[in-house]
Design a protein around this motif. Structure first.
Motif, PDB file in Angstrom:
ATOM      1  N   GLY A 167      -3.180  -5.416  -0.200  1.00 26.88           N
ATOM      2  CA  GLY A 167      -2.571  -4.216   0.719  1.00 26.88           C
ATOM      3  C   GLY A 167      -3.399  -3.820   1.819  1.00 26.88           C
ATOM      4  O   GLY A 167      -4.427  -4.818   2.335  1.00 26.88           O
TER       5      GLY A 167
ATOM      6  N   ALA B 259      -7.757   3.756  -2.092  1.00 22.28           N
ATOM      7  CA  ALA B 259      -7.079   2.222  -1.997  1.00 22.28           C
ATOM      8  C   ALA B 259      -7.960   1.286  -1.754  1.00 22.28           C
ATOM      9  O   ALA B 259      -7.705   0.065  -2.332  1.00 22.28           O
ATOM     10  CB  ALA B 259      -5.761   2.341  -1.224  1.00 22.28           C
TER      11      ALA B 259
ATOM     12  N   GLU C 293      -7.663  -1.341  -4.571  1.00 18.30           N
ATOM     13  CA  GLU C 293      -6.773  -2.758  -4.436  1.00 18.30           C
ATOM     14  C   GLU C 293      -7.840  -3.961  -4.331  1.00 18.30           C
ATOM     15  O   GLU C 293      -7.353  -4.971  -4.773  1.00 18.30           O
ATOM     16  CB  GLU C 293      -6.304  -2.695  -2.754  1.00 18.30           C
ATOM     17  CG  GLU C 293      -5.013  -1.820  -2.549  1.00 18.30           C
ATOM     18  CD  GLU C 293      -4.722  -1.752  -1.191  1.00 18.30           C
ATOM     19  OE1 GLU C 293      -3.635  -1.089  -0.790  1.00 18.30           O
ATOM     20  OE2 GLU C 293      -5.239  -2.405  -0.317  1.00 18.30           O
TER      21      GLU C 293
ATOM     22  N   THR D  39       0.855  -1.206   0.125  1.00 19.16           N
ATOM     23  CA  THR D  39       0.047  -0.117  -0.016  1.00 19.16           C
ATOM     24  C   THR D  39       0.990   1.203   0.129  1.00 19.16           C
ATOM     25  O   THR D  39       0.531   2.153  -0.669  1.00 19.16           O
ATOM     26  CB  THR D  39      -1.002  -0.100   1.228  1.00 19.16           C
ATOM     27  OG1 THR D  39      -1.722  -1.149   1.153  1.00 19.16           O
ATOM     28  CG2 THR D  39      -1.735   1.276   1.387  1.00 19.16           C
TER      29      THR D  39
END
Length: 308
Positions: A259, A248, A252, A98
């Motif tokens: 992550g 994210a 992701e 990440t």
């Protein structure tokens, strides 16, 4: 400066405790039957339920559970998830991925936003300025939950320019398309702020004075105007870190990146409270530290700023 740093550190401590308390309270209030949610359709025996309930203090009150968590956190022990894996190990596996994704997204957004914003300000009302205005409005109107699968379909599957999924231990090239998608969530705002700040500084008195002294237009823009114009942009970049972390979670999941966001979604689905609070606590720390660094950068960009 020293007093300012001490004051900010004290504010960070209060903010950290407040944020973790709110997150822990939300997770505690949302828990229905985390043990059964973790097991799925499989039945749990009464002896297993009693053992896990005692181990994770699920039969005790909210403040007692929060006290146990903070006691472990302050001693560097994040505890265990309901899958009986150490949260510190899960963080060690997820954070590098990440961090690379977020840093790559920040670099992409900053480079494109500052370059395009400065050029738009220097060519106000031109074709490039109008095109970037329309493009940023389109990007702002499209949420990342739409941009991510669309980019994966077009650039990853149909055109084949980038890997459609990243997988475990992805390379920088495999992370480039997810980072570009993630950068789009903050790029438009940074570009418009850069353009406005540069255009405003170009009309300032010190620019006319520098030009009257014989300095070249390029030097005035690159040394004087750009340095003063970056202050609000740097502020925005620090704030955008939180938005990147939120984005994210979607990115992701779409690109199958193991992550922090990927693990956080899985922990929320299984009602794994210790894992959710552990990951969010680290996110809070990162956000606070980055914003402190952003504040300290003000003095480097503008010597007129004094924190005393």
């Amino acid at each position: 400066m020293f007093r300012y740093i001490v004051r900010r550190l004290l504010q960070m401590v209060l903010t950290f405790f407040g944020a973790t308390f709110v997150v822990f309270a939300l997770v505690f209030a949302n828990q229905d039957d985390p043990l059964q949610a973790l097991a799925g359709e499989r039945p749990i025996t009464e002896s297993q339920r009693l053992a896990l309930t005692e181990r994770y203090h699920l039969d005790e009150g909210f403040f007692t559970q929060y006290g146990y968590y903070m006691k472990g956190l302050l001693t560097g022990d994040f505890g265990e998830s309901l899958t009986q894996r150490k949260i510190a190990d899960l963080l060690a596996d997820a954070w590098p991925t990440t961090a690379r994704l977020a840093l790559l997204a920040l670099v992409i957004a900053a480079v494109i936003a500052i370059s395009a914003g400065v050029f738009s300000a220097l060519r106000r009302g031109g074709v490039f300025d109008n095109v970037t205005l329309v493009a940023t409005l389109i990007i702002l109107a499209m949420p990342i939950v739409v941009i991510a699968p669309l980019a994966q379909l077009v650039f990853g599957i149909q055109l084949g320019w980038f890997p459609p999924t990243s997988g475990a231990d992805p390379s920088l090239w495999a992370l480039f398309l997810p980072a570009l998608v993630l950068a789009s969530s903050v790029l438009a705002t940074q570009l418009r702020v850069t353009r406005t700040s540069v255009a405003e500084n170009l009309r300032s008195d010190y620019v006319r004075t520098a030009r009257a002294k014989g300095l070249s237009y390029r030097r005035v823009v690159s040394v004087h105007v750009l340095r003063n114009s970056l202050i609000p942009v740097i502020t925005l970049i620090g704030v955008d870190l939180g938005q990147l972390m939120a984005g994210a979670i979607v990115t992701e999941g779409v690109f199958n990146i193991p992550g922090v966001g990927f693990n956080l979604v899985r922990a929320i689905r299984t009602e794994d409270g210790p894992l959710v609070v552990g990951f969010v606590s680290v996110l809070v720390i990162v956000f606070l530290v980055v914003n402190l660094l952003v504040d300290l950068l003000y003095a480097a960009l503008d010597p007129r700023i004094r924190y005393e």
